[in-house]
Design a protein around this motif. Structure first.
Motif, PDB file in Angstrom:
ATOM      1  N   ASP A  90       8.165   5.507  -0.985  1.00 18.51           N
ATOM      2  CA  ASP A  90       7.206   6.368  -1.673  1.00 18.51           C
ATOM      3  C   ASP A  90       7.236   7.792  -1.101  1.00 18.51           C
ATOM      4  O   ASP A  90       7.110   8.773  -1.827  1.00 18.51           O
ATOM      5  CB  ASP A  90       5.778   5.825  -1.544  1.00 18.51           C
ATOM      6  CG  ASP A  90       5.627   4.431  -2.109  1.00 18.51           C
ATOM      7  OD1 ASP A  90       6.321   4.110  -3.091  1.00 18.51           O
ATOM      8  OD2 ASP A  90       4.832   3.665  -1.550  1.00 18.51           O
ATOM      9  N   LEU A  91       7.378   7.894   0.200  1.00 19.18           N
ATOM     10  CA  LEU A  91       7.354   9.188   0.865  1.00 19.18           C
ATOM     11  C   LEU A  91       8.640   9.979   0.670  1.00 19.18           C
ATOM     12  O   LEU A  91       8.636  11.204   0.758  1.00 19.18           O
ATOM     13  CB  LEU A  91       7.078   8.999   2.356  1.00 19.18           C
ATOM     14  CG  LEU A  91       5.769   8.270   2.690  1.00 19.18           C
ATOM     15  CD1 LEU A  91       5.664   8.032   4.184  1.00 19.18           C
ATOM     16  CD2 LEU A  91       4.568   9.067   2.189  1.00 19.18           C
ATOM     17  N   ARG A  92       9.713   9.275   0.396  1.00 15.60           N
ATOM     18  CA  ARG A  92      10.997   9.939   0.212  1.00 15.60           C
ATOM     19  C   ARG A  92      11.269  10.330  -1.235  1.00 15.60           C
ATOM     20  O   ARG A  92      12.252  10.981  -1.514  1.00 15.60           O
ATOM     21  CB  ARG A  92      12.119   9.037   0.712  1.00 15.60           C
ATOM     22  CG  ARG A  92      12.094   8.831   2.200  1.00 15.60           C
ATOM     23  CD  ARG A  92      13.170   7.901   2.651  1.00 15.60           C
ATOM     24  NE  ARG A  92      13.175   7.793   4.113  1.00 15.60           N
ATOM     25  CZ  ARG A  92      13.830   6.864   4.763  1.00 15.60           C
ATOM     26  NH1 ARG A  92      14.535   5.952   4.110  1.00 15.60           N
ATOM     27  NH2 ARG A  92      13.786   6.825   6.079  1.00 15.60           N
ATOM     28  N   ALA A  93      10.406   9.914  -2.131  1.00 18.19           N
ATOM     29  CA  ALA A  93      10.617  10.197  -3.567  1.00 18.19           C
ATOM     30  C   ALA A  93      10.411  11.654  -3.902  1.00 18.19           C
ATOM     31  O   ALA A  93       9.791  12.405  -3.266  1.00 18.19           O
ATOM     32  CB  ALA A  93       9.668   9.334  -4.397  1.00 18.19           C
TER      33      ALA A  93
ATOM     34  N   LEU B 244       0.816  -1.216   0.000  1.00 17.05           N
ATOM     35  CA  LEU B 244       0.000   0.000   0.000  1.00 17.05           C
ATOM     36  C   LEU B 244       0.849   1.265   0.000  1.00 17.05           C
ATOM     37  O   LEU B 244       0.663   2.136  -0.838  1.00 17.05           O
ATOM     38  CB  LEU B 244      -0.938   0.010   1.217  1.00 17.05           C
ATOM     39  CG  LEU B 244      -1.966  -1.108   1.264  1.00 17.05           C
ATOM     40  CD1 LEU B 244      -2.803  -1.001   2.530  1.00 17.05           C
ATOM     41  CD2 LEU B 244      -2.859  -1.074   0.030  1.00 17.05           C
ATOM     42  N   VAL B 245       1.762   1.368   0.952  1.00 18.60           N
ATOM     43  CA  VAL B 245       2.606   2.557   1.042  1.00 18.60           C
ATOM     44  C   VAL B 245       3.924   2.161   1.697  1.00 18.60           C
ATOM     45  O   VAL B 245       3.981   1.232   2.499  1.00 18.60           O
ATOM     46  CB  VAL B 245       1.905   3.693   1.832  1.00 18.60           C
ATOM     47  CG1 VAL B 245       1.694   3.315   3.270  1.00 18.60           C
ATOM     48  CG2 VAL B 245       2.650   5.002   1.691  1.00 18.60           C
ATOM     49  N   SER B 246       4.979   2.872   1.318  1.00 13.28           N
ATOM     50  CA  SER B 246       6.310   2.594   1.819  1.00 13.28           C
ATOM     51  C   SER B 246       7.025   3.902   2.105  1.00 13.28           C
ATOM     52  O   SER B 246       6.707   4.933   1.499  1.00 13.28           O
ATOM     53  CB  SER B 246       7.088   1.799   0.751  1.00 13.28           C
ATOM     54  OG  SER B 246       8.456   1.805   1.015  1.00 13.28           O
ATOM     55  N   ILE B 247       8.019   3.866   2.975  1.00 12.93           N
ATOM     56  CA  ILE B 247       8.811   5.071   3.186  1.00 12.93           C
ATOM     57  C   ILE B 247       9.514   5.480   1.895  1.00 12.93           C
ATOM     58  O   ILE B 247       9.763   6.658   1.675  1.00 12.93           O
ATOM     59  CB  ILE B 247       9.814   4.940   4.353  1.00 12.93           C
ATOM     60  CG1 ILE B 247      10.830   3.844   4.105  1.00 12.93           C
ATOM     61  CG2 ILE B 247       9.078   4.768   5.658  1.00 12.93           C
ATOM     62  CD1 ILE B 247      11.966   3.805   5.112  1.00 12.93           C
TER      63      ILE B 247
END
Length: 102
Positions: free
Chosen positions: A99-102, A94-97
């Motif tokens: 994804d958030l760091r991109a 679903l979501v990963s760090i």
């Protein structure tokens, strides 16, 4: 993408043999084009517990992996090496760090 987890518990006295079998599997899966990640872990508190974290490009890659002769050979010896059947589960990320760091 499909994520698979698998937990193996060695029979007492068979820990090293199970680990060697699972380590060999990693080198074989490395040749599968649809396998993105295939990481073997061992519990630091219970040396007979092994955990795979697996990521595949798609369900077709999982199906290919499940049909390989080397995985079938491992699954044939698992009843002798393991205290119980492996626990296998399938997930959708679903979501990963990452994804958030991109």
């Amino acid at each position: 993408m499909t994520v698979v987890t698998a937990l193996f518990e060695a029979r007492p006295g068979r820990e090293a043999e199970l680990e060697a079998t699972l380590r060999e599997l990693v080198s074989q899966v490395a040749q599968e084009t649809g396998a993105i990640e295939y990481t073997l872990h061992r519990s630091p508190t219970s040396p007979g517990r092994f955990y795979f974290y697996e990521r595949y490009a798609d369900q077709a890659a999982v199906d290919t992996h499940m049909g390989t002769p080397y995985l079938k050979r491992v699954l044939e010896v698992v009843p002798d090496l393991c205290a119980a059947a492996p626990e296998v589960a399938f997930f959708e990320p679903l979501v990963s760090i990452k994804d958030l760091r991109a």
